[in-house]
Scaffold this active site. Structure first.
Site, PDB file in Angstrom:
ATOM      1  N   HIS A 299      -7.461  30.833  -7.309  1.00 59.67           N
ATOM      2  CA  HIS A 299      -8.585  30.716  -8.244  1.00 59.67           C
ATOM      3  C   HIS A 299      -9.313  32.052  -8.382  1.00 59.67           C
ATOM      4  CE1 HIS A 299      -7.778  26.500  -7.791  1.00 59.67           C
ATOM      5  NE2 HIS A 299      -8.085  26.537  -6.499  1.00 59.67           N
TER       6      HIS A 299
ATOM      7  N   HIS B  60      -6.452  22.683 -10.167  1.00 56.54           N
ATOM      8  CA  HIS B  60      -5.117  22.645  -9.556  1.00 56.54           C
ATOM      9  C   HIS B  60      -4.126  21.965 -10.491  1.00 56.54           C
ATOM     10  CE1 HIS B  60      -8.284  22.252  -6.460  1.00 56.54           C
ATOM     11  NE2 HIS B  60      -7.654  23.294  -5.973  1.00 56.54           N
TER      12      HIS B  60
END
Lengths: 333, 333
Positions: free
Chosen positions: A57, A219
């Protein structure tokens, strides 16, 4: 899979070595467990601010370690939560005798690790608090979460809590500010494409060429609904409506707006999104007084975006404006 | 094609409106012709710095307009050069009575527009100089260029010339600094995938799943050679060797290193690349004393990276460190 990597199992290790080599004046990097801390940590007499989650991320969370933001951050392997041991190591480095605020995004593994890590820190006499950011309005529970997931408000919380700590506010005050951000922040995202993790080597989920996923998680976990691809303005209307009506944000409110790319979307498109979001807020009398546009809470190479609003008061605005020196956010020092 | 856009023909228009709405305190935006200028332009008594090229390479060039960098920038439509009229408009806004330095990347259309635009400005009595950045070692001539193409050194040149102008150096001094950067800077890039322009809607070029393009241009133009995909370390060795041996950079040299993503490559991979580049330079005794890692000179959603080195002396180092306040680079003010 086409990626600039060597062995799949070494990606995060090599990333972290790269970060250590790029910013030795700013951060120190540990490889086992993975964490990054301010090079001058611990700062005595200041509340410590810590965050962490999975890798993949970036710049979350390592990009926010430095003066005026995080003292330390621990991210696990790609899309894998940090360990309690990593949280403990960060809390030790962040502890300057004034206690530590741990900021988690609401994903079950992340929260569990922070809870256990915080207990281990307490057992060593390190006073600590945990605030869990759960600002993603897409779904009430997800495949990765009980309750709402954590998204863009976490970045804002880390920035303003880091500023508050630097200004000498105590642990209870920093904790209260973090909870205020969670109360006042709302987000939602959408995906045009799946991401591809190095370990899997193929797209995490299938998304037909004419479809998009509204409310996707970082995700690739399912969101609210899958629907036919639309023009940007319609997509922004869907996201903004979900975000604005949830709090709700009202005419006269001042807000911080984040238009966030998920990693694979060019900046030109993010400004097309911002253009529409600004119009929507303007029509509703919601004043965007601070903003951020770019790839900040990403999902590897996923194409798509998320929108975050955080209601502002004078205190939050000034804390956002406070100087910061990290490798992903930097101004004023 | 999956993009966050509305009508294809409005992409740049809406992007620029978005930029105008996001940064009204920083820039003013013009839509016909396209250009962006410092909100407080022209700054009297300061040399003006102007750049421009096609859109699709964001944050190039609009992201670098502001205090300590560019006074104005003109980018055409996606992968389409700016017009002479846009250059003239920028030169007018950048002219504070001390003349204007126009910085072009070496692409034939860009250079022609700057030459004609500069002549138009001269005819109005605006003293101006043009420096063409041609730092890409991949090919000596390309489908878009006579001579080497302009790549990452342009960003460095815009930053240090902006700082020099702000420090009160005159047009000849700023021009000399820009030429020094072009003499001391070298770049090369590679692509894992093609980009997709909104207008075409399909990949600009075909690149099989097991192949990569070494020395690719930022519009997808062919590079040195197409070869089977390799691990990141080998790719970085190929790029770094081409860059380092060209100047050549030598043991004891201090350099600025840019690891640049082309838009579709996640930050985690760029740090894997930086990790290897740092090792290569270290082994050769080349000291990276300043660096930048991220998506700065992009090619829409292309996956891949480029590497730039610029040899530093004390003057260039201090000009890089000078405060800057633009939406893509910001520190110290």
């Amino acid at each position: 899979m086409k990626k600039l990597i060597n062995k799949v199992e070494n990606v995060v290790n090599e990333e972290m070595m790269g970060i250590g080599k790029a910013y030795p004046h700013l951060v120190k990097v540990n490889l086992d467990p993975y964490y990054v801390a301010r090079v001058d940590a611990p700062i005595m007499g200041k509340v410590g601010i810590v965050s962490g989650t999975g890798s993949g991320h970036e710049p979350v969370d390592y990009g926010f370690v430095g003066y005026g933001m995080l003292d330390a951050a621990c991210d696990g392997d790609i899309f894998t939560c940090q360990t309690p041991e990593a949280v403990l190591a960060c809390d030790r480095l962040a502890n300057g005798g004034m206690g530590v605020l741990n900021i988690a995004k609401n994903f079950s593994g992340d929260v569990m690790s922070f809870e256990v890590g915080g207990e281990l820190a307490s057992a060593e006499g390190i006073e600590n608090e945990l605030v869990v950011i759960a600002d993603d309005v897409a779904v009430e529970d997800s495949t990765w979460t009980q309750g709402r997931r954590g998204l863009g408000s976490a970045l804002f919380a880390e920035k303003v809590c880091g500023a508050a700590a630097d200004q000498g506010r105590n642990l209870q005050e920093c904790t209260a500010i973090c909870k205020q951000v969670n109360d006042w922040g709302r987000s939602m995202g959408m995906a045009l494409t799946s991401c591809t993790t190095p370990a899997k080597g193929s797209p995490t989920f299938d998304l037909p060429d004419d479809m998009m996923e509204i409310g996707v998680g970082v995700h690739g976990e399912p969101g609210r609904k899958r629907m036919p691809l639309k023009e940007a303005d319609e997509i922004v209307e869907i996201l903004a409506d979900a975000v604005i009506t949830d709090l709700p944000y009202k005419s006269g409110d001042e807000v911080w707006a984040l238009v966030n790319g998920l990693g694979g979307t060019p900046l030109v498109e993010l400004y097309v999104v911002y253009n529409k979001l600004a119009d929507i807020c303007s029509k509703l009398g919601i004043k965007i007084t601070r903003n951020l546009v770019g790839n900040y809470v990403t999902s590897l190479d996923m194409a798509g975006c998320s929108i975050t609003l955080v209601k502002l008061d004078y205190n939050l605005t000034k804390l956002w404006d406070y100087p910061v020196n990290t490798f992903a956010l930097r101004w004023g020092v």
